[in-house]
Design a protein around this motif. Structure first.
Motif, short mmCIF file in Angstrom:
data_model
loop_
_atom_site.label_atom_id
_atom_site.label_comp_id
_atom_site.label_asym_id
_atom_site.label_seq_id
_atom_site.Cartn_x
_atom_site.Cartn_y
_atom_site.Cartn_z
N MET A 1 0.85 -1.19 0.00
CA MET A 1 0.00 0.00 0.00
C MET A 1 0.88 1.23 0.00
SD MET A 1 -2.95 1.02 2.74
CE MET A 1 -3.90 2.52 2.53
N LYS A 2 0.55 2.19 -0.86
CA LYS A 2 1.34 3.42 -0.94
C LYS A 2 1.00 4.32 0.24
CE LYS A 2 1.48 3.34 -5.96
NZ LYS A 2 0.98 3.92 -7.20
N LYS A 3 2.05 4.81 0.88
CA LYS A 3 1.87 5.69 2.04
C LYS A 3 2.22 7.10 1.61
CE LYS A 3 2.99 6.08 6.95
NZ LYS A 3 3.83 5.56 8.03
N ILE A 4 1.24 7.99 1.58
CA ILE A 4 1.42 9.33 1.04
C ILE A 4 1.02 10.35 2.08
CG2 ILE A 4 0.74 10.91 -0.79
CD1 ILE A 4 0.08 8.43 -2.48
N ILE A 5 1.84 11.37 2.22
CA ILE A 5 1.54 12.44 3.17
C ILE A 5 1.42 13.74 2.40
CG2 ILE A 5 2.44 13.82 5.08
CD1 ILE A 5 3.71 11.37 6.18
N THR A 6 0.33 14.45 2.59
CA THR A 6 0.20 15.78 2.04
C THR A 6 0.55 16.75 3.15
OG1 THR A 6 -1.57 15.05 0.61
CG2 THR A 6 -1.34 17.41 0.92
N LEU A 7 1.60 17.54 2.93
CA LEU A 7 2.10 18.37 4.03
C LEU A 7 1.61 19.81 3.97
CD1 LEU A 7 5.66 16.95 4.05
CD2 LEU A 7 3.86 16.52 5.67
N ALA A 8 1.41 20.33 2.76
CA ALA A 8 1.01 21.72 2.67
C ALA A 8 0.46 22.00 1.30
CB ALA A 8 2.19 22.66 2.97
N ALA A 9 -0.07 23.17 1.16
CA ALA A 9 -0.57 23.57 -0.15
C ALA A 9 0.54 24.20 -0.95
CB ALA A 9 -1.70 24.57 0.04
N VAL A 10 0.34 24.25 -2.23
CA VAL A 10 1.35 24.76 -3.14
C VAL A 10 1.58 26.25 -2.95
CG1 VAL A 10 0.74 25.66 -5.41
CG2 VAL A 10 1.78 23.47 -5.22
N ALA A 11 2.76 26.72 -3.36
CA ALA A 11 3.10 28.13 -3.20
C ALA A 11 3.08 28.86 -4.51
CB ALA A 11 4.48 28.26 -2.59
N VAL B 1 -1.72 22.30 -13.66
CA VAL B 1 -0.71 21.25 -13.80
C VAL B 1 -1.06 20.12 -12.84
CG1 VAL B 1 1.75 20.72 -13.66
CG2 VAL B 1 1.02 23.02 -14.33
N LYS B 2 -0.83 18.89 -13.31
CA LYS B 2 -0.99 17.74 -12.42
C LYS B 2 0.27 16.88 -12.48
CE LYS B 2 -5.98 17.26 -12.01
NZ LYS B 2 -7.14 16.31 -12.09
N PHE B 3 0.57 16.23 -11.35
CA PHE B 3 1.73 15.35 -11.23
C PHE B 3 1.29 13.98 -10.74
CE2 PHE B 3 3.35 19.60 -10.75
CZ PHE B 3 4.56 19.60 -11.44
N GLU B 4 1.84 12.96 -11.35
CA GLU B 4 1.64 11.60 -10.87
C GLU B 4 3.00 11.05 -10.48
OE1 GLU B 4 0.27 7.18 -12.51
OE2 GLU B 4 -0.10 8.98 -13.72
N PHE B 5 3.19 10.82 -9.17
CA PHE B 5 4.46 10.31 -8.65
C PHE B 5 4.36 8.78 -8.50
CE2 PHE B 5 4.19 14.66 -6.74
CZ PHE B 5 5.23 15.23 -7.48
N ASN B 6 5.08 8.08 -9.35
CA ASN B 6 5.05 6.62 -9.34
C ASN B 6 6.21 6.03 -8.55
OD1 ASN B 6 2.75 6.49 -11.17
ND2 ASN B 6 4.17 7.21 -12.75
N ASP B 7 6.14 4.75 -8.29
CA ASP B 7 7.21 3.98 -7.62
C ASP B 7 7.38 4.34 -6.15
OD1 ASP B 7 7.81 2.55 -9.94
OD2 ASP B 7 9.20 4.10 -10.63
N LEU B 8 6.39 4.98 -5.55
CA LEU B 8 6.51 5.34 -4.14
C LEU B 8 6.61 4.10 -3.25
CD1 LEU B 8 3.88 8.23 -3.96
CD2 LEU B 8 6.33 8.43 -4.33
N LYS C 1 7.57 1.15 -4.13
CA LYS C 1 8.80 0.41 -4.46
C LYS C 1 9.95 0.86 -3.57
CE LYS C 1 12.01 -0.22 -8.36
NZ LYS C 1 12.23 0.07 -9.80
N TYR C 2 10.04 2.15 -3.31
CA TYR C 2 11.17 2.69 -2.54
C TYR C 2 10.80 3.06 -1.10
CZ TYR C 2 13.45 3.06 -7.09
OH TYR C 2 14.00 2.77 -8.33
N GLY C 3 9.53 2.92 -0.74
CA GLY C 3 9.12 3.31 0.61
C GLY C 3 9.09 4.82 0.79
N TRP C 4 8.75 5.53 -0.27
CA TRP C 4 8.74 7.00 -0.23
C TRP C 4 7.37 7.55 0.14
CZ3 TRP C 4 11.39 8.00 -5.64
CH2 TRP C 4 12.75 7.68 -5.55
N LYS C 5 7.40 8.70 0.78
CA LYS C 5 6.21 9.53 0.99
C LYS C 5 6.40 10.80 0.17
CE LYS C 5 6.59 7.84 5.70
NZ LYS C 5 7.01 8.23 7.07
N VAL C 6 5.34 11.56 0.04
CA VAL C 6 5.41 12.80 -0.74
C VAL C 6 5.36 13.99 0.21
CG1 VAL C 6 4.34 14.19 -2.54
CG2 VAL C 6 4.24 11.69 -2.68
N ALA C 7 6.41 14.77 0.21
CA ALA C 7 6.47 16.00 1.00
C ALA C 7 6.51 17.17 0.03
CB ALA C 7 7.69 16.01 1.90
N THR C 8 5.47 17.97 0.01
CA THR C 8 5.37 19.04 -0.99
C THR C 8 4.28 20.02 -0.61
OG1 THR C 8 5.08 19.48 -3.37
CG2 THR C 8 3.68 17.78 -2.40
#
Length: 612
Positions: free
Chosen positions: A1-11, A150-157, A159-166
């Protein structure tokens, strides 16, 4: 299961509120990392509703928070274009960072490989542990489509155990968005196993904002949580300067931080976040060193991101962005970032004396500030702000960083306002914030002068700007510091000095590396870059210690004979030693002098906490 964190809104890079996408279809980026171990990402940009005619896409040459150009186009390759069904389209590289497609359908897909192995605030760092993305260094964009969402799709999270900080807005799953190009470019993103510590902070207007640190390091969660408590203190101390925090977009602000010895140290401000990169092994044990960068970059959420020079609006991604105002935007921020460590209780007054001396020496002990004003040093940012050059320069004699030049100017103005008008630099900064930052009105230097006139008077403001901003007159730092019970004195009184020399063993002697400073005895004796010092007072000069040994027992006015070689042959020069122009700052207490009550009160009003 992909573990994703949304930390803040865009600047946003500028002042505008969140753009309304309307009916424009978004440009869609898909990122994958099949070869992260070798620092590569695979990126596909899908552009729908492409207008008829030539389509041009490009990589950026500049980045928000940076002022010099950077050739980001050098790190993309395997550039291809297809239609929606995968049919190849002809794409031509017309410049180093620009590509064009003359014939195309309504939807175009452009794919490329991105290489990144330089983790800092400007470039990209990719390996199996993370993908550290500065957006202008990573993503191509279509000319004329900067208002598109604009939209972004971050793949392979997974696979590497990554979260999204952005700061990018979390849409769903691994998809994030930005309302337009400026918003996107100002939104650094860290894909990693970040550790997050967050807290709610009620602003003075009653609004609750989410504050967070998201750190990629080898520390445990307890260390990050403890460090976050330290960050909370400096956040409050900075808010006290302006009386309020900005209303961050979507009500949140995030400190993105990557800590590892392989990094390239940096800090890069953004409207609702900061990208901090540190070369320490861990956060634990290095908290105070990191805090200085946090303070500096967070201060930018007022000064430069909202109190914004008109010269940087709108930010252009195709060339360097020159500004006359960096002495204020960066220099005043430098002053506060260091001084507030004392107010917050993390540095003592004795610690701070070294910082003060560094600021003062930058303008009194170096050649350039004696000839050039802060405005000119600000303009040189297009060459020196992490700029890359392979040829020799004469920066030793014609440049001093606008960070320290502006910092020294801020120090003097703060002390003068306190002693001459019974107000503070905080009062001035608060007025600039209310006049320009809060309403989102870009400023010019005359605007800064007019605001100073409002808190003092027109004559003082004109004199200060004429002398110290447009001119290169220097303040009486000794007299100003004495009011706070601090002594400015020569660092090496009555000792012989030939100048600071960078040299390396070469061809049987010591080769001078870089231009000699024009205010040094060595320069006055005719020695310069690439000259090879063979003997000093008749002794072979094979180690750099030979230069220090030659002057350690000498006094100003004494002479040292140097034998050296250059392309014209062998030479002998007589160097007449002088006293070093460098200063140090010490407290009255360390000098064995007693503080008056007035000095105690002055120092306390300046350097004590302002958090109520």
């Amino acid at each position: 299961m992909k573990k994703i964190i949304t930390l803040a809104a865009v600047a946003l890079c500028g002042f505008t509120a969140v753009a309304q996408p309307g009916k424009l279809k978004p440009v869609y980026y898909s990122l994958s990392f099949p070869n992260a171990a070798h620092h590569e990402a695979e990126i596909t940009m899908t552009i729908p509703d492409v207008p008829a005619g030539k389509l041009k896409v490009r990589m950026s040459r500049s980045s928000p928070g940076r002022y010099a150009t950077h050739e980001f186009g050098k790190n993309i390759y395997n550039v291809k274009a297809t239609d929606a069904n995968g049919k190849a389209l002809k794409i031509t590289q017309v410049e180093g960072d620009v590509y064009e497609i003359i014939e195309h359908p309504a939807e175009v897909k452009i794919s490329y490989t991105l290489f990144g192995n330089h983790t800092d605030g400007t470039y990209v760092g990719i390996d199996a542990s993370h993908a550290h993305l500065n957006m202008p260094a990573a993503f191509m964009w279509a000319l004329g489509m900067d208002k598109r969402p604009v939209k972004f799709e971050f793949n392979d999270l997974g696979k590497y155990g990554w979260k999204v900080a952005t700061q990018l807005k979390h849409e769903s799953g691994n998809v994030y968005s930005a309302p337009d190009l400026q918003y996107m470019m100002d939104s650094p993103t860290e894909l990693a196993n970040v550790k997050v510590s967050s807290w709610d902070l009620k602003n003075t207007n009653g609004k609750v904002q989410k504050m967070a640190v998201a750190i990629h390091s080898d520390d445990d969660q307890a260390t990050i949580d403890n460090f976050a408590k330290m960050v909370q203190k400096v956040v409050l101390e900075e808010r006290a300067v302006f009386g309020e925090q900005p209303d961050y977009d979507y009500g949140s602000y995030t400190f993105l931080d990557d800590v590892h010895p392989n990094n390239f140290g940096d800090g890069m401000e953004h409207r609702n976040s900061t990208s901090i990169v540190d070369r320490s092994p861990k956060v634990g044990g290095n908290e105070n060193d990191l805090l200085g960068t946090y303070l500096h970059e967070f201060f930018h959420s007022w000064n430069v991101e909202r109190i914004r020079p008109k010269s940087l609006e709108p930010f252009n991604f195709e060339h360097a962005n020159m500004s006359n105002e960096l002495w204020f935007a960066e220099g005043f921020t430098q002053y506060y970032g260091e001084m507030l460590l004392v107010r917050a209780g993390f540095n003592s007054v004795d610690d701070y004396t070294g910082t003060i001396a560094g600021l003062i020496n930058s303008v009194l002990a170096n050649p350039a500030p004696g000839k050039y004003p802060p405005t000119q040093m600000s303009r040189y940012a297009v060459f020196v702000d992490a700029g890359v050059a392979i040829d020799a320069t004469n920066y030793t004699n014609m440049f001093t960083s606008y960070y320290v030049y502006g910092g020294a100017t801020a120090l003097a103005l703060d002390l003068r306002l306190r002693s001459e008008f019974k107000i503070t630099l905080d009062d001035y900064m608060r007025q600039v914030w209310l006049a320009y930052g809060k309403p989102g009105k870009p400023y010019t230097i005359p605007d800064l002068q007019n605001t100073l006139a409002k808190v003092t008077n027109a004559a003082f403001a004109k004199s200060f700007f004429d002398d110290y901003i447009y001119g290169f007159k220097k303040n009486d730092y000794a007299a100003l510091l004495a009011k706070a019970g601090l002594i400015l004195q020569k660092a090496a009184p009555d000792k012989g000095w030939m100048g600071r020399i960078q040299a390396r063993p070469m061809n049987g002697g010591l080769q001078i590396a870089g231009a000699t400073a024009s205010n040094t005895p060595l320069y006055k004796a005719g020695l310069d870059a690439d000259d090879i010092i063979l003997k000093v007072d008749g002794k072979d000069a094979k180690e750099t210690s030979a230069l220090a040994d030659a002057v350690k027992d000498k006094k100003p006015g004494d002479k040292v004979v140097i034998n050296y070689r250059n392309r014209l042959g062998d030479h002998e020069a007589t160097v007449v030693l002088e006293e070093s122009p460098a200063y140090q700052v010490v407290t009255f207490e360390k000098a064995g002098k007693e503080l008056s009550q007035q000095q105690k009160d002055f120092r306390a009003a300046w350097l004590s906490s302002k958090v109520k």
